[in-house]
Design an enzyme around this catalytic site. Structure first.
Site, PDB file in Angstrom:
ATOM      1  N   ASP A 139       0.869  -1.148  -0.105  1.00 14.39           N
ATOM      2  CA  ASP A 139      -0.010  -0.021  -0.087  1.00 14.39           C
ATOM      3  C   ASP A 139       0.830   1.293  -0.014  1.00 14.39           C
ATOM      4  OD1 ASP A 139      -2.169  -1.638   0.158  1.00 14.39           O
ATOM      5  OD2 ASP A 139      -2.665  -1.228   2.503  1.00 14.39           O
ATOM      6  N   LEU A 174      -2.227  -7.937   1.537  1.00 19.13           N
ATOM      7  CA  LEU A 174      -1.518  -8.316   0.255  1.00 19.13           C
ATOM      8  C   LEU A 174      -0.128  -7.623   0.244  1.00 19.13           C
ATOM      9  CD1 LEU A 174      -4.402  -8.347  -2.174  1.00 19.13           C
ATOM     10  CD2 LEU A 174      -3.175 -10.284  -1.266  1.00 19.13           C
ATOM     11  N   CYS A 193     -17.842 -16.643  -6.836  1.00 17.71           N
ATOM     12  CA  CYS A 193     -18.549 -15.840  -6.200  1.00 17.71           C
ATOM     13  C   CYS A 193     -20.395 -16.411  -6.863  1.00 17.71           C
ATOM     14  CB  CYS A 193     -18.592 -14.346  -6.356  1.00 17.71           C
ATOM     15  SG  CYS A 193     -17.454 -13.674  -5.181  1.00 17.71           S
TER      16      CYS A 193
END
Length: 379
Positions: A139, A174, A193
């Site tokens: 990030d 992550l 999904c």
């Protein structure tokens, strides 16, 4: 290093080193994210990024890792579980007198921990290869980490836009390591999904405006963490007692039945943040806030926005004179905080009035029944 079998051997070593460093999974992909660029541009054009101007500042560089670090040929994508033992999701969310902090933020700030481990992974690879240019990211740069994780086979993008894994759900961090060696790449996994839209339905503010698309301007995580100004008034009642982030879309996801607990001690919940009482949190001065949040991701929002978020939660709490007193006592500290305190006070007073009306109505009914009973006796 040009022989395929040598590269295959190196990939196995990298994945083993990654697990030794605490990553639950390591995947490898190339740098081509051109397929993600149209969706990114559309998301930006619709202003779904809100005040996160840094999302648009670098344009399509987010989809071009090789521009971020020239010479990059592969991205090593990793995931690390963060779900602590005794997460106390329901017991906290169902108690409006407590403050709910997203479970990822209960322990140490993950940015530094993951980045350090990725750096160690890069150094191990360099020792093996002799020459290697690498750069770790968590990030910390304009990089589309979720499409990279998807491409590297760590999971698929769920309709809430988070990465889902059939063996681990979505409660994981992550990170990425950009390298300049042509490692063999992993294959993406199938999307799982199906027709499920549970995450879209459960979202308190209906921020998931379409499958795989989140309007950050409505997302509670954005409102409590990224938004620097006033929280839109129409969204405040929908926030409940969520004071830092939101996990609802993950909690409802069927795949999170398979979530794995973290074994990282640094991600263990801090006692003061696990199931905290709102009134206790609202009483913190800045010095105490900085002490408790030292090394925590929460510190980045600062004391003012912390109080802003708690004021909204107190406005959503049931009527209590102690809540009203606490709100009144913090008035005058800052215009932004005052705005949310005034709103919260109005909510509390409205609840007190509604409660008074309810009590009066009940008393009136009891009086009527007593009179009717007396008349019945007289008859």
């Amino acid at each position: 290093m040009s022989q395929p079998f040598v590269l295959d051997e190196l990939v196995q070593k990298i994945k083993q080193w990654g697990k030794e460093l605490g990553f639950q999974q390591v995947g490898i992909c190339d740098t081509d994210l051109s397929a993600s660029e149209p969706a990114l541009q559309e998301w930006l054009d619709k202003q779904y990024h809100g005040e996160m101007e840094w999302m648009a500042r670098h344009g399509m560089m987010r989809a071009r890792p090789h521009e971020l670090l020239p010479g990059t040929l592969r991205v090593i994508s990793v995931r690390m579980n963060y779900l602590p033992t005794g997460a106390a999701f329901a017991s906290t969310l169902k108690n409006p007198q407590l403050g709910y902090v997203s479970r990822y933020a209960l322990g140490r700030d993950y940015h530094k921990l993951l980045r350090q481990r990725l750096k160690q992974l890069g150094e191990r690879i360099r020792e093996h290869c002799t020459e290697l240019n690498f750069r770790p990211f968590v990030d910390s740069a304009p990089l589309l980490e979720r499409p990279l994780a998807e491409k590297a086979g760590l999971g698929w993008t769920g309709k809430h836009s988070l990465i889902l894994n059939k063996e681990a759900g979505s409660f994981f961090f992550l990170g990425e390591l950009l390298v300049d060696i042509p490692l063999p790449v992993d294959k993406p996994v199938e999307e799982g999904c199906g027709r499920c839209v549970a995450c879209m339905t459960i979202c308190p503010t209906q921020a998931i405006v379409a499958p795989y698309t989140v309007d950050a301007r409505r997302c509670i995580s954005y409102l409590t963490i990224e938004l620097e100004g006033a929280i839109p008034e129409e969204l405040r009642p929908l926030m409940g007692n969520r004071i830092y982030g939101c996990d609802d879309c993950q909690l409802i996801c069927p795949w999170n039945r398979f979530s794995q607990l973290t074994d990282e001690a640094d991600f263990s919940p801090r006692k003061a943040l696990h199931t905290p009482e709102l009134l206790a949190l609202f009483a913190w001065d800045e010095t105490h806030f900085l002490k408790v949040t030292e090394g925590s991701a929460i510190r980045r929002i600062g004391h003012l926005r912390w109080l802003r978020n708690i004021a909204v939660a107190l406005g959503n709490a049931p009527w209590e004179s102690s809540v009203l007193d606490a709100l009144e006592q913090r008035k005058g500290e800052h215009p932004l905080l005052d705005e949310h305190i005034e709103w919260a006070i109005a909510q509390q007073l409205a609840k007190r009035e509604a409660l008074s009306v309810t009590v009066s109505s009940a008393q009136q009914q009891r009086l009527v029944r007593a009179i009717e009973k007396g008349l019945s006796r007289d008859a």
